[in-house]
Scaffold this motif. Sequence first.
Motif, PDB file in Angstrom:
ATOM      1  N   ARG A 139       3.026   9.988  27.554  1.00 34.45           N
ATOM      2  CA  ARG A 139       1.483  10.331  27.329  1.00 34.45           C
ATOM      3  C   ARG A 139       1.226   9.736  25.503  1.00 34.45           C
ATOM      4  O   ARG A 139       2.137   9.890  25.323  1.00 34.45           O
ATOM      5  N   PRO A 140      -0.075   9.484  25.658  1.00 34.71           N
ATOM      6  CA  PRO A 140      -0.418   9.133  24.746  1.00 34.71           C
ATOM      7  C   PRO A 140      -0.415  10.588  23.552  1.00 34.71           C
ATOM      8  O   PRO A 140      -0.277   9.879  22.043  1.00 34.71           O
ATOM      9  N   TYR A 141      -0.067  11.666  23.831  1.00 38.78           N
ATOM     10  CA  TYR A 141      -0.149  12.090  23.329  1.00 38.78           C
ATOM     11  C   TYR A 141       1.294  13.450  22.622  1.00 38.78           C
ATOM     12  O   TYR A 141       0.493  14.100  22.792  1.00 38.78           O
ATOM     13  N   TYR A 142       1.876  12.706  23.657  1.00 40.86           N
ATOM     14  CA  TYR A 142       3.510  13.329  24.231  1.00 40.86           C
ATOM     15  C   TYR A 142       4.287  13.571  22.652  1.00 40.86           C
ATOM     16  O   TYR A 142       4.374  15.040  22.304  1.00 40.86           O
ATOM     17  N   GLU A 143       4.038  12.873  21.723  1.00 42.20           N
ATOM     18  CA  GLU A 143       4.507  12.875  19.678  1.00 42.20           C
ATOM     19  C   GLU A 143       3.957  14.109  19.162  1.00 42.20           C
ATOM     20  O   GLU A 143       4.470  14.718  18.960  1.00 42.20           O
ATOM     21  N   ARG A 144       2.466  14.472  19.641  1.00 42.82           N
ATOM     22  CA  ARG A 144       1.422  15.974  19.280  1.00 42.82           C
ATOM     23  C   ARG A 144       2.836  17.321  19.465  1.00 42.82           C
ATOM     24  O   ARG A 144       2.558  17.712  18.502  1.00 42.82           O
ATOM     25  N   PHE A 145       3.116  16.623  20.923  1.00 42.06           N
ATOM     26  CA  PHE A 145       3.902  18.150  21.336  1.00 42.06           C
ATOM     27  C   PHE A 145       5.320  17.992  21.097  1.00 42.06           C
ATOM     28  O   PHE A 145       6.327  18.445  21.925  1.00 42.06           O
ATOM     29  N   ALA A 146       6.346  16.726  21.311  1.00 42.12           N
ATOM     30  CA  ALA A 146       7.453  16.908  21.309  1.00 42.12           C
ATOM     31  C   ALA A 146       8.557  18.292  20.946  1.00 42.12           C
ATOM     32  O   ALA A 146       9.688  18.376  21.241  1.00 42.12           O
ATOM     33  N   THR A 147       8.326  18.495  19.233  1.00 41.32           N
ATOM     34  CA  THR A 147       8.524  19.358  18.193  1.00 41.32           C
ATOM     35  C   THR A 147       8.920  20.827  19.631  1.00 41.32           C
ATOM     36  O   THR A 147       9.798  21.909  19.156  1.00 41.32           O
ATOM     37  N   ILE A 148       7.850  21.021  20.529  1.00 40.07           N
ATOM     38  CA  ILE A 148       7.782  22.325  21.543  1.00 40.07           C
ATOM     39  C   ILE A 148       8.403  21.802  22.748  1.00 40.07           C
ATOM     40  O   ILE A 148       8.295  22.905  23.789  1.00 40.07           O
ATOM     41  N   THR A 149       8.579  21.055  22.833  1.00 41.19           N
ATOM     42  CA  THR A 149       9.091  20.997  23.756  1.00 41.19           C
ATOM     43  C   THR A 149      10.416  21.541  24.384  1.00 41.19           C
ATOM     44  O   THR A 149      11.396  21.543  23.040  1.00 41.19           O
ATOM     45  N   LEU A 150      11.500  22.125  25.525  1.00 42.68           N
ATOM     46  CA  LEU A 150      11.928  23.170  25.928  1.00 42.68           C
ATOM     47  C   LEU A 150      13.179  22.178  25.876  1.00 42.68           C
ATOM     48  O   LEU A 150      14.643  22.725  25.735  1.00 42.68           O
ATOM     49  N   ALA A 151      13.063  21.384  26.702  1.00 40.98           N
ATOM     50  CA  ALA A 151      14.554  21.523  28.064  1.00 40.98           C
ATOM     51  C   ALA A 151      13.801  19.607  28.538  1.00 40.98           C
ATOM     52  O   ALA A 151      12.847  19.399  29.046  1.00 40.98           O
TER      53      ALA A 151
END
Length: 274
Positions: free
Chosen positions: A89-101
């Motif tokens: 997804r083009p927005y993946y890096e924006r939210f990588a830090t709030i991924t869990l597992a």
Amino acid sequence: MRKPLRFFPLPLLLLCLICLHPFRPEPAANSKPYGVFIGLETADLKRLRPYRTVVIEPSSFSAEQVKALQAEGKNVYGYLNLGSIENYRPYYERFATITLAPYENWPEERWVDVSSPVWQTFVVNELGAAYAALGLDGFFLDNCEVYALYPREDIFNGLTTMLRGLNRYQKPCIINGGDVFVSACIENGTARTLFDGVNQESVFTKIDFAKNRYVAQDTETRTYYLDYLTRAKEAGLKVYLLEYRPTAKLAAEIQDYCEKNGFVAYLANEKELR
């Protein structure tokens, strides 16, 4: 030696041509109730022709294409991932830090902390708004299973916050999977205020990821899901099934069960849903 030309009577000539090029009629438009085509390329839109309700990946479609499908009499639902995020997804890096597992069996995907207000705002105000602007008839909402993996109050509230936010677009919502979350909503009486239906994968079939094959679901899991779906139906929710490459015998059993219980099933040929 040159063979003499032979002239066939017209009916015989037509019969020969038909045998060489047999007529294969196109499937009747909107003859099937439901299909899920999240992995479909827009070059293959003819695959959607037989279906009345279709689920698509909205980022791959234009408003004009959605409108064209609706002009054919189709209800068009757009896939929206609430509980996880794919690395393409083009927005993946924006939210990588709030991924869990990591997401088991799907290496390109990770679970998201849905309690994050940043994620909630993005899903509702950016993705939801963009997809609603396409003119979709509804949302197909995936990966509420995050609550089963992280059964915390803040995770539950994060999902309900996004659902209430998406309700502003006044489009029906189908929850894909998420049986633990859906059951909690049925129990506390909020289910019908948050979504309109449920889609459950792998009730009668399942994917053997280790051997890359499709097999029958075990009896215990099937019984659990059928009990859950009965409760969902009794709560006033529409019920859809998504099964993967059943045998002809099992396919007939699935269709018969759905007809008797007021469910709708789509029998997919592959897990990529193309």
